[in-house]
Design a protein around this motif. Structure first.
Motif, PDB file in Angstrom:
ATOM      1  N   ALA A   1      41.917  44.132  35.889  1.00  0.00           N
ATOM      2  CA  ALA A   1      41.189  42.895  35.616  1.00  0.00           C
ATOM      3  C   ALA A   1      39.936  42.761  36.458  1.00  0.00           C
ATOM      4  O   ALA A   1      39.161  41.835  36.237  1.00  0.00           O
ATOM      5  N   VAL A   2      39.756  43.640  37.456  1.00  0.00           N
ATOM      6  CA  VAL A   2      38.582  43.527  38.322  1.00  0.00           C
ATOM      7  C   VAL A   2      37.368  44.020  37.558  1.00  0.00           C
ATOM      8  O   VAL A   2      37.266  45.208  37.229  1.00  0.00           O
ATOM      9  N   PRO A   3      36.436  43.130  37.251  1.00  0.00           N
ATOM     10  CA  PRO A   3      35.253  43.545  36.478  1.00  0.00           C
ATOM     11  C   PRO A   3      34.282  44.321  37.357  1.00  0.00           C
ATOM     12  O   PRO A   3      34.385  44.303  38.598  1.00  0.00           O
ATOM     13  N   PRO A   4      33.336  44.982  36.757  1.00  0.00           N
ATOM     14  CA  PRO A   4      32.327  45.717  37.541  1.00  0.00           C
ATOM     15  C   PRO A   4      31.554  44.770  38.459  1.00  0.00           C
ATOM     16  O   PRO A   4      31.237  43.642  38.090  1.00  0.00           O
ATOM     17  N   GLY A   5      31.270  45.226  39.654  1.00  0.00           N
ATOM     18  CA  GLY A   5      30.525  44.420  40.622  1.00  0.00           C
ATOM     19  C   GLY A   5      31.399  43.659  41.580  1.00  0.00           C
ATOM     20  O   GLY A   5      30.912  43.106  42.570  1.00  0.00           O
ATOM     21  N   GLU A   6      32.707  43.581  41.298  1.00  0.00           N
ATOM     22  CA  GLU A   6      33.621  42.922  42.215  1.00  0.00           C
ATOM     23  C   GLU A   6      34.349  43.956  43.069  1.00  0.00           C
ATOM     24  O   GLU A   6      34.346  45.151  42.768  1.00  0.00           O
ATOM     25  N   GLU A   7      34.972  43.443  44.161  1.00  0.00           N
ATOM     26  CA  GLU A   7      35.691  44.315  45.091  1.00  0.00           C
ATOM     27  C   GLU A   7      37.185  44.173  44.876  1.00  0.00           C
ATOM     28  O   GLU A   7      37.692  43.077  44.633  1.00  0.00           O
ATOM     29  N   THR A   8      37.893  45.286  45.020  1.00  0.00           N
ATOM     30  CA  THR A   8      39.352  45.240  44.937  1.00  0.00           C
ATOM     31  C   THR A   8      39.917  44.679  46.239  1.00  0.00           C
ATOM     32  O   THR A   8      39.270  44.746  47.298  1.00  0.00           O
ATOM     33  N   PRO A   9      41.120  44.142  46.222  1.00  0.00           N
ATOM     34  CA  PRO A   9      41.735  43.662  47.465  1.00  0.00           C
ATOM     35  C   PRO A   9      41.830  44.747  48.531  1.00  0.00           C
ATOM     36  O   PRO A   9      41.651  44.471  49.720  1.00  0.00           O
ATOM     37  N   GLU A  10      42.121  45.975  48.101  1.00  0.00           N
ATOM     38  CA  GLU A  10      42.213  47.069  49.068  1.00  0.00           C
ATOM     39  C   GLU A  10      40.873  47.326  49.752  1.00  0.00           C
ATOM     40  O   GLU A  10      40.812  47.587  50.959  1.00  0.00           O
ATOM     41  N   ALA A  11      39.793  47.231  48.985  1.00  0.00           N
ATOM     42  CA  ALA A  11      38.462  47.445  49.568  1.00  0.00           C
ATOM     43  C   ALA A  11      38.103  46.331  50.557  1.00  0.00           C
ATOM     44  O   ALA A  11      37.505  46.584  51.609  1.00  0.00           O
ATOM     45  N   LEU A  12      38.503  45.119  50.205  1.00  0.00           N
ATOM     46  CA  LEU A  12      38.227  43.999  51.122  1.00  0.00           C
ATOM     47  C   LEU A  12      38.990  44.151  52.436  1.00  0.00           C
ATOM     48  O   LEU A  12      38.462  43.897  53.524  1.00  0.00           O
ATOM     49  N   LEU A  13      40.260  44.568  52.342  1.00  0.00           N
ATOM     50  CA  LEU A  13      41.044  44.785  53.555  1.00  0.00           C
ATOM     51  C   LEU A  13      40.453  45.905  54.403  1.00  0.00           C
ATOM     52  O   LEU A  13      40.462  45.845  55.635  1.00  0.00           O
ATOM     53  N   GLU A  14      39.939  46.942  53.742  1.00  0.00           N
ATOM     54  CA  GLU A  14      39.327  48.053  54.479  1.00  0.00           C
ATOM     55  C   GLU A  14      38.108  47.576  55.269  1.00  0.00           C
ATOM     56  O   GLU A  14      37.881  48.000  56.404  1.00  0.00           O
ATOM     57  N   LEU A  15      37.335  46.680  54.697  1.00  0.00           N
ATOM     58  CA  LEU A  15      36.172  46.141  55.403  1.00  0.00           C
ATOM     59  C   LEU A  15      36.579  45.313  56.625  1.00  0.00           C
ATOM     60  O   LEU A  15      35.837  45.228  57.610  1.00  0.00           O
ATOM     61  N   LEU A  16      37.757  44.696  56.557  1.00  0.00           N
ATOM     62  CA  LEU A  16      38.220  43.883  57.678  1.00  0.00           C
ATOM     63  C   LEU A  16      38.882  44.703  58.775  1.00  0.00           C
ATOM     64  O   LEU A  16      38.798  44.351  59.957  1.00  0.00           O
TER      65      LEU A  16
END
Length: 597
Positions: free
Chosen positions: A51-66
């Motif tokens: 469901a993640v459309p292009p241009g958005e971040e996955t939850p895993e990617a957000l956690l990696e940034l943190l």
């Protein structure tokens, strides 16, 4: 809006610092689809990744940034576990932190050194709060009605709390740790608040570095705390009493840690029965000061330029070590006969010398200003070792026991430290011409002439010349501050070597030509004194310490003669006697004076 200086205002600033609504946390274009899914649950797809459309971040990617320590959004390594948890929740499920949800998620709140002055009622919004740490702020009062009832840990270290009445009106019933160290609690009005009626579940209590003085009253209250296992009282005036630790260990049998030191069964057995001897709990402290060897004094003879003549003065030097001690001590002098007390004055202290001919008032007028020191909160007297002539190594062999009855003053003194100085005393003795004091009667002269005794009398007076001494000239050769704060904690001994640096006395100017009449008659005392300080003196009265790294070969007294320069050092030791006193006093033999801790 939260009032400035309140806990609520500090918490809002704390949330902004965490950035729970900024990328990669919170709702935004980086996870807009989840916000839409939250608003329209029926449109939520089965697979989140799909469901993640292009241009958005996955939850895993957000956690990696943190979590990646190289990420610009990563928290510093010393951040609390709760800060990491809040940011991860804000990235994975930001809807949980919307509105008052953030207050439900916080179980531990730490606001350190943020200038907080008020514990406001906004804290009641934290319905799950268990730990509240507000150290290093400006809090003076804490109202118990503003504290969540779920609180188990309350830490108020390093504030300005001086009264516990508001805090104890209705304290949190489940509180297990109360930290009030480094505040302004004074006895005896505050001891009454440390009972089971206020803190039925208290396990740990920190009251260190306040101004509590009544040990008997405090122990009677603490004995009602049935669950108390950890107690910190060091830094209070009452902790300076020799029987302090033994009395607490025997009075509180459930204590396992006192002043960060474990209470072992052997120690409890050692102090068994002390709680039944309150007569030993005298409100006084015993401190022993020892001064050992003094080294590095330049030899006065190496700098003397005036040739010894019949009309020149005889110059004698003596040296002593002085130190300050708090004024609130017992008048009785229990020190060694080696030491002599110095009476404090606004400039420099005046020595009481053994000679009965010493004029106290005259000596005061010849004092030299001491080194300028910062003003202290305590008043102090100055004590000195016995004055001794110059030597390569001067063994002061000084030991004095001080009995301090003003425990609050002693605490202030130990916090400020003591001033140790090396003082030089120079005395100029001038020959006295018999004609100056003797005016022969004409008749007596005729009789002496007739009997032929006049020549004999003159010869006898020549052989036994009299001298008159100028008032002593005192100067401070070096001053050092010795830190004594460790004696307020668990240490019993401070032993150090005071290093005053290398003293290089400057070469005095050529001695002036003295007129014979002035020397004989002694009419111009000021010129004689000036000559004594200049050409007749062995060196300047106030030598300036030189950095240790200075070249030792640069100081020459005469052509072809060099001085071996070594730092001026003094061995200094201060010991706080604990109970049993017999075990403490043996350190004079077992501990070398001057051993650096």
């Amino acid at each position: 809006m939260a009032a400035p200086g309140s806990v609520s205002a500090a918490f809002q600033e704390y949330l902004q610092h965490l950035g729970l609504q900024d990328f990669p946390c919170g709702f935004g274009s980086w996870n807009k689809s989840r916000l839409n899914a939250l608003r329209s649950p029926r449109a939520e797809p089965a697979g989140l990744e799909e469901a993640v459309p292009p241009g958005e971040e996955t939850p895993e990617a957000l956690l990696e940034l943190l979590r990646d320590r190289h990420s610009p959004w990563a928290l510093p390594p010393d951040c609390s576990p709760q800060e990491r948890l809040l940011r991860e929740v804000a990235a994975l499920a930001p809807e949980l932190l919307r509105g008052s949800g953030v207050f439900q998620a916080v179980r531990s709140l730490r606001i350190l050194d943020k200038g907080v002055e008020e514990v406001d009622e906004g804290l009641l919004r934290f319905q799950q709060l268990e730990e509240l740490v507000l150290s290093a702020n400006r809090i003076r009062r804490v109202t118990s009605a503003h504290l969540p009832r779920t609180l188990k840990v309350l830490e108020l270290c390093c504030n300005a709390v001086d009264d516990l009445q508001d805090l104890c009106a209705r304290p949190p019933p489940e509180l297990q740790h109360l930290g009030l160290g480094y505040n302004r609690l004074c006895g005896p009005s505050q001891e009454k608040y440390f009972t089971m009626d206020f803190w039925p579940n208290l396990v740990s209590l920190d009251l260190s570095f306040n101004s509590l003085t009544d040990l008997l009253e405090l122990v009677s209250q603490l004995s009602t705390l049935q669950n108390l296992h950890i107690l910190v009282l060091q830094g209070n005036p009452l902790a300076l009493i020799p029987t302090y630790r033994g009395f607490l260990v025997d009075s509180l049998p459930k204590l396992s840690i006192l002043d960060d030191i474990h209470v072992w069964p052997e120690e409890r057995q050692r102090f068994h029965g002390l709680a039944r001897q309150p007569e030993l709990m005298r409100s006084e402290a015993r401190v022993v000061v020892s001064i050992g060897e003094m080294k590095g004094l330049p030899n006065p003879e190496d700098f003397q330029q005036l040739e010894v003549g019949s009309e020149g003065p005889v110059i004698t030097y003596s040296y002593c070590v002085t130190y300050e001690f708090t004024e609130g001590e017992e008048p009785e002098d229990r020190g060694s006969p080696e030491g002599k007390k110095i009476h404090q004055s606004p400039t420099v202290a005046m020595l009481d010398v053994d000679s009965s001919a010493q004029d106290t008032g005259e000596t005061k007028s010849h004092q030299e200003p001491a080194a300028t020191e910062e003003p202290k909160a305590h008043s102090a007297k100055v004590f000195a070792t016995r004055g001794q002539p110059w030597a390569d190594t001067i063994d002061c062999s000084y030991r004095k026991e001080h009995i301090a009855k003003d425990l609050v003053g002693l605490k202030s003194y130990l916090e400020a430290g003591t001033i140790v100085s090396v003082v030089e005393e120079k005395v100029l003795s001038w020959p006295v011409d018999p004609e100056e004091n003797t005016v022969p009667n004409k008749r007596e002269g005729q009789e002496l002439k007739k009997n032929g005794a006049k020549k004999k009398q003159k010869k006898k007076k020549k052989q036994q010349r009299e001298f008159r001494s100028d008032p002593p000239i005192r100067s401070t050769l070096g001053t050092a501050r010795v830190t004594l704060e460790t004696l307020l904690a668990t240490e019993d001994l401070v032993a150090t070597v005071c290093d005053f640096g290398i003293l290089i006395p400057e070469k005095p100017p050529e001695s002036p030509v003295l007129e014979e009449k002035e020397v004989k008659k002694g009419k111009d005392k000021s010129k004689n004194a000036e000559a004594g300080k200049g050409g007749l003196a062995s060196r300047k009265t106030a030598a300036t310490p030189t950095p240790k790294g200075k070249n030792k070969d640069t100081a020459e007294v005469e052509e072809g003669q060099e001085l071996q320069l070594v730092p001026l050092t003094v061995q200094f030791q201060m010991q706080l006697l604990r109970w049993p006193l017999a075990a403490s006093t043996q350190s004079q033999e077992n501990v070398a004076v001057g051993k650096t801790q």
